[in-house]
Design a protein around this motif. Structure first.
Motif, PDB file in Angstrom:
ATOM      1  N   PHE A 109      -3.293  -2.608 -29.738  1.00  0.00           N
ATOM      2  CA  PHE A 109      -3.976  -1.365 -30.122  1.00  0.00           C
ATOM      3  C   PHE A 109      -4.127  -0.401 -28.936  1.00  0.00           C
ATOM      4  N   TYR A 110      -4.110  -0.949 -27.729  1.00  0.00           N
ATOM      5  CA  TYR A 110      -4.226  -0.049 -26.559  1.00  0.00           C
ATOM      6  C   TYR A 110      -2.961   0.771 -26.428  1.00  0.00           C
ATOM      7  N   LYS A 111      -3.134   2.014 -26.040  1.00  0.00           N
ATOM      8  CA  LYS A 111      -2.002   2.942 -25.972  1.00  0.00           C
ATOM      9  C   LYS A 111      -0.979   2.440 -24.960  1.00  0.00           C
ATOM     10  N   ALA A 112       0.290   2.503 -25.352  1.00  0.00           N
ATOM     11  CA  ALA A 112       1.366   2.030 -24.487  1.00  0.00           C
ATOM     12  C   ALA A 112       1.311   2.789 -23.159  1.00  0.00           C
ATOM     13  N   GLY A 113       1.606   2.064 -22.099  1.00  0.00           N
ATOM     14  CA  GLY A 113       1.568   2.710 -20.781  1.00  0.00           C
ATOM     15  C   GLY A 113       0.347   2.260 -20.017  1.00  0.00           C
ATOM     16  N   TRP A 114      -0.312   3.218 -19.419  1.00  0.00           N
ATOM     17  CA  TRP A 114      -1.389   2.888 -18.488  1.00  0.00           C
ATOM     18  C   TRP A 114      -2.502   2.060 -19.135  1.00  0.00           C
ATOM     19  N   SER A 115      -2.961   2.490 -20.339  1.00  0.00           N
ATOM     20  CA  SER A 115      -4.092   1.805 -20.976  1.00  0.00           C
ATOM     21  C   SER A 115      -3.761   0.343 -21.264  1.00  0.00           C
ATOM     22  N   ARG A 116      -2.594   0.096 -21.822  1.00  0.00           N
ATOM     23  CA  ARG A 116      -2.226  -1.261 -22.224  1.00  0.00           C
ATOM     24  C   ARG A 116      -2.024  -2.139 -20.985  1.00  0.00           C
ATOM     25  N   GLU A 117      -1.363  -1.586 -19.979  1.00  0.00           N
ATOM     26  CA  GLU A 117      -1.148  -2.357 -18.742  1.00  0.00           C
ATOM     27  C   GLU A 117      -2.482  -2.706 -18.090  1.00  0.00           C
ATOM     28  N   LEU A 132     -10.580   3.453 -21.687  1.00  0.00           N
ATOM     29  CA  LEU A 132      -9.141   3.451 -21.990  1.00  0.00           C
ATOM     30  C   LEU A 132      -8.880   4.154 -23.319  1.00  0.00           C
ATOM     31  N   ILE A 133      -7.606   4.322 -23.597  1.00  0.00           N
ATOM     32  CA  ILE A 133      -7.235   4.960 -24.869  1.00  0.00           C
ATOM     33  C   ILE A 133      -6.635   3.918 -25.799  1.00  0.00           C
ATOM     34  N   ILE A 134      -7.125   3.904 -27.048  1.00  0.00           N
ATOM     35  CA  ILE A 134      -6.460   3.073 -28.054  1.00  0.00           C
ATOM     36  C   ILE A 134      -5.787   3.993 -29.070  1.00  0.00           C
ATOM     37  N   VAL A 135      -4.850   3.407 -29.794  1.00  0.00           N
ATOM     38  CA  VAL A 135      -4.268   4.126 -30.923  1.00  0.00           C
ATOM     39  C   VAL A 135      -4.683   3.351 -32.164  1.00  0.00           C
ATOM     40  N   GLU A 173      -5.313   2.186 -36.195  1.00  0.00           N
ATOM     41  CA  GLU A 173      -4.407   1.819 -37.295  1.00  0.00           C
ATOM     42  C   GLU A 173      -3.799   3.081 -37.919  1.00  0.00           C
ATOM     43  N   ASN A 174      -4.615   4.131 -37.967  1.00  0.00           N
ATOM     44  CA  ASN A 174      -4.140   5.392 -38.582  1.00  0.00           C
ATOM     45  C   ASN A 174      -3.371   6.281 -37.606  1.00  0.00           C
ATOM     46  N   GLY A 175      -3.134   5.723 -36.396  1.00  0.00           N
ATOM     47  CA  GLY A 175      -2.325   6.490 -35.436  1.00  0.00           C
ATOM     48  C   GLY A 175      -3.110   7.512 -34.642  1.00  0.00           C
ATOM     49  N   LYS A 176      -4.453   7.417 -34.695  1.00  0.00           N
ATOM     50  CA  LYS A 176      -5.242   8.394 -33.979  1.00  0.00           C
ATOM     51  C   LYS A 176      -5.581   7.876 -32.574  1.00  0.00           C
ATOM     52  N   GLU A 177      -5.432   8.761 -31.578  1.00  0.00           N
ATOM     53  CA  GLU A 177      -5.792   8.344 -30.219  1.00  0.00           C
ATOM     54  C   GLU A 177      -7.281   8.504 -30.011  1.00  0.00           C
ATOM     55  N   LYS A 178      -7.882   7.500 -29.359  1.00  0.00           N
ATOM     56  CA  LYS A 178      -9.323   7.493 -29.167  1.00  0.00           C
ATOM     57  C   LYS A 178      -9.640   6.942 -27.810  1.00  0.00           C
ATOM     58  N   TRP A 179     -10.640   7.553 -27.167  1.00  0.00           N
ATOM     59  CA  TRP A 179     -11.130   6.979 -25.908  1.00  0.00           C
ATOM     60  C   TRP A 179     -12.166   5.915 -26.244  1.00  0.00           C
ATOM     61  N   VAL A 180     -12.086   4.741 -25.591  1.00  0.00           N
ATOM     62  CA  VAL A 180     -13.071   3.691 -25.797  1.00  0.00           C
ATOM     63  C   VAL A 180     -13.553   3.171 -24.456  1.00  0.00           C
ATOM     64  N   ARG A 181     -14.800   2.645 -24.488  1.00  0.00           N
ATOM     65  CA  ARG A 181     -15.296   1.965 -23.307  1.00  0.00           C
ATOM     66  C   ARG A 181     -15.276   0.482 -23.632  1.00  0.00           C
ATOM     67  N   ALA A 182     -14.565  -0.270 -22.834  1.00  0.00           N
ATOM     68  CA  ALA A 182     -14.465  -1.704 -23.094  1.00  0.00           C
ATOM     69  C   ALA A 182     -15.151  -2.457 -21.967  1.00  0.00           C
ATOM     70  N   THR A 211     -18.380  -5.844 -25.305  1.00  0.00           N
ATOM     71  CA  THR A 211     -18.662  -4.775 -26.259  1.00  0.00           C
ATOM     72  C   THR A 211     -17.513  -3.783 -26.232  1.00  0.00           C
ATOM     73  N   PHE A 212     -17.501  -2.989 -27.270  1.00  0.00           N
ATOM     74  CA  PHE A 212     -16.408  -2.063 -27.479  1.00  0.00           C
ATOM     75  C   PHE A 212     -17.029  -0.796 -28.057  1.00  0.00           C
ATOM     76  N   GLN A 213     -16.885   0.318 -27.322  1.00  0.00           N
ATOM     77  CA  GLN A 213     -17.615   1.517 -27.745  1.00  0.00           C
ATOM     78  C   GLN A 213     -16.665   2.699 -27.891  1.00  0.00           C
ATOM     79  N   ASP A 214     -16.880   3.444 -28.987  1.00  0.00           N
ATOM     80  CA  ASP A 214     -16.098   4.659 -29.225  1.00  0.00           C
ATOM     81  C   ASP A 214     -16.738   5.792 -28.407  1.00  0.00           C
ATOM     82  N   ILE A 215     -16.060   6.251 -27.346  1.00  0.00           N
ATOM     83  CA  ILE A 215     -16.631   7.303 -26.491  1.00  0.00           C
ATOM     84  C   ILE A 215     -15.771   8.562 -26.544  1.00  0.00           C
ATOM     85  N   ASP A 216     -14.999   8.665 -27.642  1.00  0.00           N
ATOM     86  CA  ASP A 216     -14.009   9.735 -27.708  1.00  0.00           C
ATOM     87  C   ASP A 216     -14.632  11.128 -27.577  1.00  0.00           C
ATOM     88  N   ALA A 217     -15.749  11.352 -28.311  1.00  0.00           N
ATOM     89  CA  ALA A 217     -16.352  12.689 -28.320  1.00  0.00           C
ATOM     90  C   ALA A 217     -16.809  13.080 -26.905  1.00  0.00           C
TER      91      ALA A 217
END
Lengths: 134, 602
Positions: B167-175, B195-198, B200-209, B226-232
């Motif tokens: 689910f982590y965005k390919a590239g920097w986030s996933r690595e 980090l950024i996840i993508v 299921e619906n293909g939306k990019e989101k910033w999360v704090r892991a 914990t896993f937090q949606d910090i996109d906004a």
């Protein structure tokens, strides 16, 4: 020979040709018995002051050039009224100049004692007209 | 009466045992404390000794007495005093089918626990924080509903490690997350990262892991976190960062010079344009105050305006002023100063914007110079036109006058002879005048573009050589005095003509009553070379003739050679090579002509 209109007249001009020509024309027109000639304003003021001092009459008509060395025509006009004991009423001054500069013509109008501004060459007709008018 | 408690009384659970008649058979210490029962409870009716309870509890008790083996629930009651109390209970029959005459009841006030849970839940809901754990032994992953919601997967989604990482965005986030997890497992270090996840619906989101390893005997058995949606928040932050950078970039790259200045005038910060304008680098500039590099004549005006800002009379001001750059050259600039105040209104610093105007001023000066030249040329042209007409006219009128006389037969022989002489003179004068006019026309005022180096000393000595016969004949004593460089910027033919004219005038208008003396001095000035020619001759009445001195056809002496053209031409030649000429004189004392030439710049 007819009688001359004026007793004494005067030419103030540094140009010998003009002096020469004007004298001949004045002679022809019977303008005056005597013609005084001065080469510039300075000489004329000195000469006329001396004449006045010696009790002699001032010329009735003065033909005044503007552009002369030492003291020009304007300088003469400014100095003329300051000659001691002068009575300018009996003197008529004509500026005779080859200048057609409008500034000169305008400036001449500011002098009360200047009767007219004549652009050279002066002709015998103009002398006759002056005789008529005075 | 004393009551005997069974050994169960000490159990750490609030329980009661009642019979079919709702009579207490046994209670635990916990129950006793919870409902504040007196020790004389035995034999009392069950509900009589209890506070208000949820209706569902009473119903469950009666169901169980009627034969249902067990009931449990958690319900709330709003008491008659308005309190909201949560109860959790479990009811079971005792003794199997035959002896279901007794009920075993646990009942607990769980209000505090319930509120805490609620709060936690709501907090997680609001903060969009979910929890997860990964069991390394069984290799299973648990995601809370919130984690699933953040990933936009259905609540029955079954995650595994591979899917979770994917689910982590390919590239920097996933690595990055892969490294963090490996390191946590290997060495027990925790992580807290953004980090950024993508989804299921293909939306990019910033999360704090956040992840925390649980280590047993040096090896990791479980990861929790914990896993937090910090996109906004992240988007806002990034937006702010972008606009900050854009602002900083625009200042940095602005063509307008900008600086932050302390209230005392010290430069705190400056952009590249400003450094370039003044020729200082940023570090040098930070050691300076604006007062130090301001032109003295402009400082007072600047400080007065600054004081008005400090005193709160204005917020900003604009001023055209002069600075000195690092090389000490004047820099013309348009300055705009704005005050930065804190909440109390005290000035923290000034923002100065400085626009270099040297190009503009240079162009303005160039334009002004051109205008001067044009005005000058126009004036001299007008002057020239009247004079030309006057002089040409005077000869022409003389010719007309004399011709008129000659054509008339009334002239005497001697008069005729004289008239012919005058005719000849008039025509040669006309010729001469035309030659003069030609000389005058040759001089191009303002034509400074082709100036050359002229050695004034050499020119003077050549001139004196050329007229040595004239000097000797008139017994003129000439003295020379040179100081500094004699090299000027000019045109040789003009300079020769100027020198010759001034010296020959001094000889021509000498006082014949006394021995003639001419002193020639050449002196180097700041950016000019001064030539003075002093004589002890006739002099000129400056009061009467000063303004006409350099006029065309102005003569001041009754000298046979006085033409009134020499000084006119001299003045025009001097001005044509960018110089200036003045004269001082008094009658019978002598004259001094001073010419300021441009110094030849090496």
């Amino acid at each position: 020979m007819s009688i001359s209109k004026f007793k004494t007249s005067c030419i103030i001009d540094d140009d010998p040709i003009h002096q020469f020509g004007l004298k001949i024309l004045m002679d022809r027109a019977n303008f005056s018995q005597e013609v005084l000639v001065f080469e510039n304003g300075e000489e004329a003021l000195n000469g006329l002051a001396k004449r006045l001092k010696e009790g002699e009459e001032l010329p009735a008509v003065i033909f005044l050039d503007l552009n002369m060395p030492i003291k020009d025509g304007w300088g003469f006009l400014d100095g003329f009224v300051t000659i001691p004991n002068i009575n300018t009423d009996k003197v008529t001054i004509y500026i005779v100049s080859s200048s057609i500069n409008p500034a000169d013509i305008e400036k001449a109008k500011t002098y009360e004692m200047v009767s007219n501004y004549i652009v050279k060459p002066l002709g015998i007709d103009q002398l006759e007209a002056i005789i008529e008018s005075l | 009466m004393t009551v005997d408690f069974s050994p169960f009384h000490q159990l750490d659970t609030p329980f009661a045992i009642i019979d079919k008649e709702y009579t207490y058979i046994e209670i635990s210490k916990q129950w006793q404390q919870q409902f504040k029962l007196k020790k004389t409870f035995k034999g009392k009716k069950f509900f009589e000794c209890l506070p208000e309870l949820p209706e569902e509890f009473q119903i469950d008790v009666s169901y169980c007495l009627e034969g249902i083996s067990s009931r449990s629930d958690t319900k709330r009651i709003v008491t008659s005093c308005g309190n909201s109390v949560w109860y959790q209970w479990k009811i079971s029959t005792l003794g199997g089918h035959e002896v279901n005459n007794y009920l075993f009841i646990t009942l607990e006030d769980v209000t505090d626990k319930k509120l805490e849970e609620d709060l936690l839940y709501k907090t997680q809901e609001v903060a969009k924080i979910g929890s997860w754990r990964m069991d390394l032994k069984s290799n299973t992953i648990f995601w809370s509903d919130m984690v699933k919601t953040i990933h936009e997967v259905p609540l029955d989604f079954k995650p595994d490690l591979e899917k979770a990482i994917f689910f982590y965005k390919a590239g920097w986030s996933r690595e990055h997350i892969t490294n963090l997890v490996s390191r946590a497992i290997a060495s027990g270090t925790s992580w807290d990262t953004e980090l950024i996840i993508v989804t299921e619906n293909g939306k990019e989101k910033w999360v704090r892991a956040i992840g925390e390893p649980e280590m047993v005997n040096g090896s990791c058995i479980r990861l929790v976190g914990t896993f937090q949606d910090i996109d906004a928040r992240k988007q806002t932050e990034l937006e702010l960062e972008r606009s900050k950078n854009a602002f900083a970039d625009s200042i940095k790259n602005s063509k307008v010079g900008m600086a932050l200045v302390s209230p005392s005038g010290q430069f705190l910060e400056a952009n590249e344009s400003l450094c370039a304008l003044w020729g200082y680098n940023k570090e040098e500039l930070k050691k300076l105050t604006f007062q130090e590099i301001t032109h003295q004549e402009d400082l007072e005006k600047d400080l007065a305006l600054l004081n008005e800002v400090i005193n709160g009379k204005r917020d900003t001001y604009q001023l055209e002023k002069r600075y000195f750059d690092k090389k000490g050259q004047i820099v013309y600039a348009l300055l705009t100063v704005t005050a930065v105040r804190d909440q109390e209104g005290t000035i923290q610093q000034f923002i100065s914007q400085v626009i270099g105007l040297n190009e503009r001023i240079k162009n303005e000066n160039k334009l002004k110079k051109l205008l001067d030249i044009t005005t000058n040329q126009n004036e001299s042209l007008l002057n020239f036109a009247y004079i030309v007409s006057h002089n040409l006219r005077s000869h022409a009128s003389n010719l007309a006058l004399v011709c008129g006389l000659v054509n008339n037969n009334k002239l005497s022989a001697s008069q005729r002879e004289e008239a012919m002489l005058h005719l000849e003179k008039a025509s040669s004068s006309l010729n001469e005048t035309i030659d003069h006019l030609n000389d005058v026309v040759q001089i191009k005022i303002g034509g400074e573009q082709h100036l050359e180096k002229v050695d004034l000393k050499k020119t003077i000595s050549n001139t004196l050589k050329g007229i040595s016969a004239l000097i000797a004949e008139n017994k003129v004593a000439v003295t020379l005095d040179y100081q500094g460089t004699p090299n000027i910027s000019g045109k040789l033919i003009y300079v020769e003509s100027i020198v010759l004219n001034l010296i020959s005038n001094a000889i021509k208008y000498r006082n014949t009553a006394i021995p003639a003396k001419i002193a020639i001095r050449v002196q180097e000035l700041n950016d000019a070379v001064l030539l003075e020619v002093e004589d002890n001759g006739l002099g000129i009445d400056m009061e009467a003739n000063g303004r006409n001195l350099f006029g065309m056809y102005k003569t001041f002496h009754k000298h046979k050679d006085a033409k009134g053209i020499g000084l006119f031409i001299t003045k025009n030649q001097v001005e044509a090579i960018g110089g200036k000429i003045v004269a001082t004189s008094s009658v019978n004392q002598g004259s001094t002509f001073s010419v300021k030439f441009k110094k030849h710049q090496v």
